[in-house]
Design a protein around this motif. Structure first.
Motif, mmCIF file in Angstrom:
data_model
loop_
_atom_site.group_PDB
_atom_site.id
_atom_site.type_symbol
_atom_site.label_atom_id
_atom_site.label_comp_id
_atom_site.label_asym_id
_atom_site.label_seq_id
_atom_site.Cartn_x
_atom_site.Cartn_y
_atom_site.Cartn_z
ATOM 1 N N ILE A 271 34.711 -0.037 -16.282
ATOM 2 C CA ILE A 271 35.677 -0.556 -15.311
ATOM 3 C C ILE A 271 36.592 0.603 -14.924
ATOM 4 N N ASN A 272 36.562 0.959 -13.649
ATOM 5 C CA ASN A 272 37.365 2.082 -13.168
ATOM 6 C C ASN A 272 38.719 1.657 -12.606
ATOM 7 N N ASP A 273 38.825 0.396 -12.231
ATOM 8 C CA ASP A 273 40.046 -0.091 -11.598
ATOM 9 C C ASP A 273 41.087 -0.481 -12.640
ATOM 10 N N VAL A 274 42.273 0.058 -12.512
ATOM 11 C CA VAL A 274 43.376 -0.294 -13.400
ATOM 12 C C VAL A 274 43.878 -1.682 -13.007
ATOM 13 N N ASP A 275 44.164 -2.513 -14.006
ATOM 14 C CA ASP A 275 44.695 -3.861 -13.767
ATOM 15 C C ASP A 275 46.179 -3.746 -13.421
ATOM 16 N N ASN A 276 46.495 -3.885 -12.148
ATOM 17 C CA ASN A 276 47.885 -3.744 -11.709
ATOM 18 C C ASN A 276 48.808 -4.787 -12.309
ATOM 19 N N ASP A 277 48.291 -5.985 -12.585
ATOM 20 C CA ASP A 277 49.116 -7.002 -13.236
ATOM 21 C C ASP A 277 49.566 -6.524 -14.615
ATOM 22 N N ALA A 278 48.642 -5.889 -15.340
ATOM 23 C CA ALA A 278 48.995 -5.381 -16.670
ATOM 24 C C ALA A 278 50.023 -4.265 -16.569
ATOM 25 N N LEU A 279 49.921 -3.448 -15.532
ATOM 26 C CA LEU A 279 50.876 -2.353 -15.374
ATOM 27 C C LEU A 279 52.271 -2.843 -15.006
ATOM 28 N N ASN A 280 52.378 -4.069 -14.512
ATOM 29 C CA ASN A 280 53.672 -4.625 -14.139
ATOM 30 C C ASN A 280 54.380 -5.344 -15.284
ATOM 31 N N ILE A 281 53.732 -5.443 -16.434
ATOM 32 C CA ILE A 281 54.371 -6.053 -17.600
ATOM 33 C C ILE A 281 55.416 -5.081 -18.123
ATOM 34 N N SER A 282 56.612 -5.595 -18.382
ATOM 35 C CA SER A 282 57.668 -4.686 -18.814
ATOM 36 C C SER A 282 57.396 -4.164 -20.223
ATOM 37 N N CYS A 283 57.702 -2.928 -20.398
ATOM 38 C CA CYS A 283 57.487 -2.232 -21.661
ATOM 39 C C CYS A 283 58.747 -2.361 -22.519
ATOM 40 N N PRO A 284 58.581 -2.654 -23.830
ATOM 41 C CA PRO A 284 59.767 -2.697 -24.697
ATOM 42 C C PRO A 284 60.519 -1.366 -24.640
ATOM 43 N N GLU A 285 61.800 -1.432 -24.648
ATOM 44 C CA GLU A 285 62.671 -0.265 -24.494
ATOM 45 C C GLU A 285 62.318 0.870 -25.453
ATOM 46 N N GLN A 286 62.015 0.542 -26.716
ATOM 47 C CA GLN A 286 61.751 1.594 -27.712
ATOM 48 C C GLN A 286 60.456 2.356 -27.445
ATOM 49 N N TRP A 287 59.581 1.858 -26.543
ATOM 50 C CA TRP A 287 58.319 2.512 -26.249
ATOM 51 C C TRP A 287 58.292 3.188 -24.884
ATOM 52 N N LYS A 288 59.345 3.073 -24.104
ATOM 53 C CA LYS A 288 59.342 3.564 -22.724
ATOM 54 C C LYS A 288 59.134 5.071 -22.598
ATOM 55 N N ASN A 289 59.539 5.847 -23.562
ATOM 56 C CA ASN A 289 59.395 7.302 -23.474
ATOM 57 C C ASN A 289 58.189 7.826 -24.251
ATOM 58 N N THR A 290 57.324 6.929 -24.686
ATOM 59 C CA THR A 290 56.133 7.314 -25.441
ATOM 60 C C THR A 290 55.028 7.714 -24.470
ATOM 61 N N SER A 291 54.387 8.828 -24.727
ATOM 62 C CA SER A 291 53.284 9.252 -23.853
ATOM 63 C C SER A 291 51.968 8.677 -24.388
ATOM 64 N N LEU A 292 50.979 8.576 -23.525
ATOM 65 C CA LEU A 292 49.681 8.059 -23.930
ATOM 66 C C LEU A 292 49.073 8.885 -25.045
ATOM 67 N N GLY A 293 49.331 10.180 -25.043
ATOM 68 C CA GLY A 293 48.801 11.061 -26.068
ATOM 69 C C GLY A 293 49.353 10.781 -27.458
ATOM 70 N N ASP A 294 50.459 10.052 -27.522
ATOM 71 C CA ASP A 294 51.061 9.694 -28.814
ATOM 72 C C ASP A 294 50.517 8.381 -29.371
ATOM 73 N N LEU A 295 49.667 7.699 -28.607
ATOM 74 C CA LEU A 295 49.169 6.379 -29.000
ATOM 75 C C LEU A 295 47.715 6.444 -29.413
ATOM 76 N N THR A 296 47.338 5.539 -30.317
ATOM 77 C CA THR A 296 45.942 5.352 -30.706
ATOM 78 C C THR A 296 45.618 3.871 -30.581
ATOM 79 N N VAL A 297 44.509 3.570 -29.939
ATOM 80 C CA VAL A 297 44.051 2.189 -29.797
ATOM 81 C C VAL A 297 42.780 2.038 -30.621
#
Length: 100
Positions: free
Chosen positions: A72-98
């Motif tokens: 799936i190449n298309d990003v889910d825009n609805d998911a991108l509009n979900i507000s991020c908890p304040e403590q995670w707002k400055n976290t970069s993708l490179g700092d996360l593991t899924v």
């Protein structure tokens, strides 16, 4: 991505052939549904978010070998509009593991 992975699993099960294989021995089995759904999720996340570290339960994948229809190449825009908890707002993708 989850919808596509779910459809892949349903398609494998409706086909009646699970294609069970040993992953790491006779007590550690997986089906084609397991493998294909994980390929979809990992390849899609890696394609959409290349900086994100994604680890799959069924082992590593070579994205170039994943069925292109699974990605799936298309990003889910609805998911991108979900507000991020304040403590995670400055976290970069490179700092996360899924883990998938």
């Amino acid at each position: 991505i989850a919808d596509k992975a779910g459809q892949i699993v349903r398609d494998v099960f409706s086909g009646g052939k699970l294609s069970i294989v040993e992953k790491e021995g006779p007590n550690d089995l997986q089906t084609q549904a397991d493998r294909s759904a994980q390929d979809c999720i990992l390849a899609s996340l890696n394609t959409q978010f290349p900086q994100l570290k994604v680890i799959g339960e069924e082992g590593d994948i070579n994205i170039s070998e994943v069925n292109k229809e699974f990605i799936i190449n298309d990003v889910d825009n609805d998911a991108l509009n979900i507000s991020c908890p304040e403590q995670w707002k400055n976290t970069s993708l490179g700092d996360l593991t899924v883990w998938v």
